[in-house]
Motif scaffolding. Structure first.
Motif, mmCIF file in Angstrom:
data_model
loop_
_atom_site.group_PDB
_atom_site.id
_atom_site.type_symbol
_atom_site.label_atom_id
_atom_site.label_comp_id
_atom_site.label_asym_id
_atom_site.label_seq_id
_atom_site.Cartn_x
_atom_site.Cartn_y
_atom_site.Cartn_z
ATOM 1 N N LYS A 33 0.997 4.077 -2.901
ATOM 2 C CA LYS A 33 0.759 5.504 -2.623
ATOM 3 C C LYS A 33 2.040 6.339 -2.762
ATOM 4 O O LYS A 33 2.085 7.484 -2.342
ATOM 5 N N ARG A 65 0.846 -1.207 0.000
ATOM 6 C CA ARG A 65 0.000 0.000 0.000
ATOM 7 C C ARG A 65 0.878 1.252 0.000
ATOM 8 O O ARG A 65 0.557 2.240 -0.646
ATOM 9 N N SER A 109 0.800 -4.139 27.780
ATOM 10 C CA SER A 109 0.162 -2.831 27.940
ATOM 11 C C SER A 109 -0.297 -2.603 29.366
ATOM 12 O O SER A 109 -0.495 -1.463 29.772
ATOM 13 N N ASN A 124 -1.554 0.780 19.059
ATOM 14 C CA ASN A 124 -2.267 0.123 17.967
ATOM 15 C C ASN A 124 -2.929 1.166 17.063
ATOM 16 O O ASN A 124 -3.672 1.991 17.576
HETATM 17 N N1 CAA Z 1 -0.706 -1.700 10.049
HETATM 18 C C1 CAA Z 1 0.003 -1.139 9.084
HETATM 19 N N2 CAA Z 1 -0.476 -0.203 8.272
HETATM 20 C C2 CAA Z 1 -1.758 0.154 8.428
HETATM 21 C C3 CAA Z 1 -2.564 -0.398 9.429
HETATM 22 C C4 CAA Z 1 -1.985 -1.368 10.260
HETATM 23 N N3 CAA Z 1 -2.667 -1.943 11.241
HETATM 24 N N4 CAA Z 1 -3.781 0.141 9.353
HETATM 25 C C5 CAA Z 1 -3.745 1.016 8.340
HETATM 26 N N5 CAA Z 1 -2.527 1.017 7.789
HETATM 27 C C6 CAA Z 1 -2.041 1.808 6.664
HETATM 28 C C7 CAA Z 1 -2.907 1.533 5.481
HETATM 29 O O1 CAA Z 1 -2.105 1.234 4.372
HETATM 30 C C8 CAA Z 1 -3.688 2.823 5.316
HETATM 31 O O2 CAA Z 1 -3.837 3.218 3.990
HETATM 32 P P1 CAA Z 1 -4.931 2.533 3.006
HETATM 33 O O3 CAA Z 1 -6.263 2.555 3.681
HETATM 34 O O4 CAA Z 1 -4.853 3.425 1.815
HETATM 35 O O5 CAA Z 1 -4.428 1.163 2.728
HETATM 36 C C9 CAA Z 1 -2.790 3.862 5.965
HETATM 37 O O6 CAA Z 1 -2.124 3.175 7.001
HETATM 38 C C10 CAA Z 1 -3.514 5.025 6.556
HETATM 39 O O7 CAA Z 1 -4.660 4.541 7.237
HETATM 40 P P2 CAA Z 1 -5.863 5.474 7.528
HETATM 41 O O8 CAA Z 1 -6.273 6.218 6.310
HETATM 42 O O9 CAA Z 1 -6.884 4.691 8.253
HETATM 43 O O10 CAA Z 1 -5.146 6.563 8.470
HETATM 44 P P3 CAA Z 1 -5.776 7.688 9.270
HETATM 45 O O11 CAA Z 1 -5.160 8.939 8.808
HETATM 46 O O12 CAA Z 1 -7.253 7.596 9.255
HETATM 47 O O13 CAA Z 1 -5.241 7.396 10.752
HETATM 48 C C11 CAA Z 1 -5.085 6.263 12.784
HETATM 49 C C12 CAA Z 1 -5.473 6.160 11.323
HETATM 50 C C13 CAA Z 1 -3.613 6.649 12.910
HETATM 51 C C14 CAA Z 1 -5.274 4.864 13.363
HETATM 52 C C15 CAA Z 1 -5.947 7.340 13.469
HETATM 53 O O14 CAA Z 1 -7.289 7.071 13.245
HETATM 54 C C16 CAA Z 1 -5.696 7.370 14.963
HETATM 55 O O15 CAA Z 1 -4.754 7.988 15.429
HETATM 56 N N6 CAA Z 1 -6.565 6.689 15.732
HETATM 57 C C17 CAA Z 1 -6.393 6.575 17.190
HETATM 58 C C18 CAA Z 1 -5.675 5.297 17.470
HETATM 59 C C19 CAA Z 1 -5.320 5.174 18.909
HETATM 60 O O16 CAA Z 1 -5.670 5.958 19.763
HETATM 61 N N7 CAA Z 1 -4.560 4.113 19.198
HETATM 62 C C20 CAA Z 1 -4.161 3.814 20.559
HETATM 63 C C21 CAA Z 1 -4.957 2.675 21.030
HETATM 64 S S1 CAA Z 1 -4.610 2.317 22.708
HETATM 65 C C22 CAA Z 1 -3.356 1.251 22.635
HETATM 66 O O17 CAA Z 1 -2.907 0.791 21.625
HETATM 67 C C23 CAA Z 1 -2.773 0.939 23.944
HETATM 68 C C24 CAA Z 1 -2.964 -0.421 24.400
HETATM 69 O O18 CAA Z 1 -2.099 -0.858 25.128
HETATM 70 C C25 CAA Z 1 -4.171 -1.220 24.178
#
Ligand code: CAA
Length: 286
Positions: A59, A55, A122, A146
């Motif tokens: 892009k 991906r 975590s 995540n």
């Molecule tokens: N792994 C690798 N690449 C990934 C992926 C993954 N899991 N998920 C998406 N991508 C890539 C994809 O290629 C995607 O592009 P395409 O859809 O064109 O294929 C690209 O990243 C961008 O994805 P998005 O368009 O969905 O990106 P976004 O600009 O909407 O941002 C986000 C996504 C960064 C997740 C944003 O929504 C965000 O910051 N969300 C909050 C997440 C958060 O708070 N996480 C913390 C959780 S708590 C935790 O993790 C702690 C714990 O201990 C449990």
């Protein structure tokens, strides 16, 4: 202790977090070996990583030859022995203290004594995990968020007996992976989860208190509080089971009522409604 230059990284467990960490490692130029319990799970993780790198190529955020070179640095295995020549091993298996203790005990027999052992836990105590080995100074926390490839933060956790060298080696790896690492001590939930878990639990309680739908709650927190994704979408992404476990672990240690998981998500967890990974949580997924 003298930590070797980190050249080869091992990742134990290639679920969503482990695969994301392995992806970061190969992109940062490290030779990387990922271990899963079956060849099929290893292949799936490899395909997932290849998909996300492709991906990036599509892009134009990565050149095709860089993608190929990165994938060339990735090896998957079912054998812990493959970690023998790793300089850093990052554990990303199930959030179960017993399973982690058993794994660290096994790793100690295989990984050479000067290599750093990190846990991506975590909500468990890094100090307690480190107690499994006779060289706890080489154990640190490396807590990724995540989705690991997208979230810039990694918490570098210093446990009671971690050496400064091991902490700094993990910090350096976080930097080379393009992250914004922070240093913190081994307290329940470290920095982010200490704040985020009770906050997400409050959000879930508001669903019932304000009789608001998950969609409207998500709109409220994205449009009214500037969150990048709404709390229901976020808990579905993290995994209802992971969130319940982290809430229980924090509540057990700190006894703050807001940390206890709301009955609604405990019931969802028990019913197998685990979020994205099971196809159904607050929302339905294909
Ligand atoms: N792994 C690798 N690449 C990934 C992926 C993954 N899991 N998920 C998406 N991508 C890539 C994809 O290629 C995607 O592009 P395409 O859809 O064109 O294929 C690209 O990243 C961008 O994805 P998005 O368009 O969905 O990106 P976004 O600009 O909407 O941002 C986000 C996504 C960064 C997740 C944003 O929504 C965000 O910051 N969300 C909050 C997440 C958060 O708070 N996480 C913390 C959780 S708590 C935790 O993790 C702690 C714990 O201990 C449990």
């Amino acid at each position: 202790m003298t930590v070797p230059e980190i050249r080869r990284i091992g990742v134990v467990g290639l679920g969503a977090m482990g695969a994301g960490i392995a992806q970061l490692a190969i992109e940062a130029g490290y030779e990387t070996v990922g271990r899963e319990i079956s060849e099929d799970l290893g292949r799936r993780a490899h395909d997932r990583i290849a998909h996300f790198l492709q991906r990036k190529v599509d892009k134009e955020r990565m050149a095709a030859d860089e993608c190929e070179a990165a994938l060339g640095r990735l090896e998957t295995t079912t054998e812990l022995e493959a970690f023998a020549d790793c300089d850093l091993v990052i554990e990303a298996i199930v959030e179960d203290l017993g399973a982690k203790l058993e794994l660290f005990r096994a790793l100690e027999q295989i990984v050479r004594p000067e290599a750093v052992l990190a846990t991506n836990t975590s909500a468990l105590s890094v100090t307690e995990i480190a107690a499994a080995v006779s060289t706890p100074e080489r154990v640190v926390g490396m807590h990724f968020f995540n989705p690991a490839p997208l979230m810039p933060l990694v918490e570098i956790v210093r446990a009671e007996l971690s050496s400064a060298e091991a902490v700094e080696a993990a910090f350096g790896v976080g930097e080379r992976m393009g992250k914004r690492p922070i240093r913190c001590h081994d307290t329940p939930g470290f920095v982010v989860n200490r704040v985020l878990i009770p906050l997400l639990n409050d959000c879930i309680r508001v669903l019932d208190e304000a009789r608001v739908s998950p969609e409207d709650l998500d709109t409220a927190m994205t449009a009214g509080a500037g969150w990048p994704m709404g709390p229901c979408t976020l808990v579905d992404l993290v995994g209802i089971d992971v969130h319940v476990h982290a809430s229980e672990a924090l509540y057990e240690k700190l006894r703050e009522p807001r940390m206890a998981p709301p009955a609604r998500i405990v019931a969802m967890r028990n019913a197998g409604l685990l979020g994205r990974k099971s196809g159904r949580g607050f929302y339905a997924y294909d």
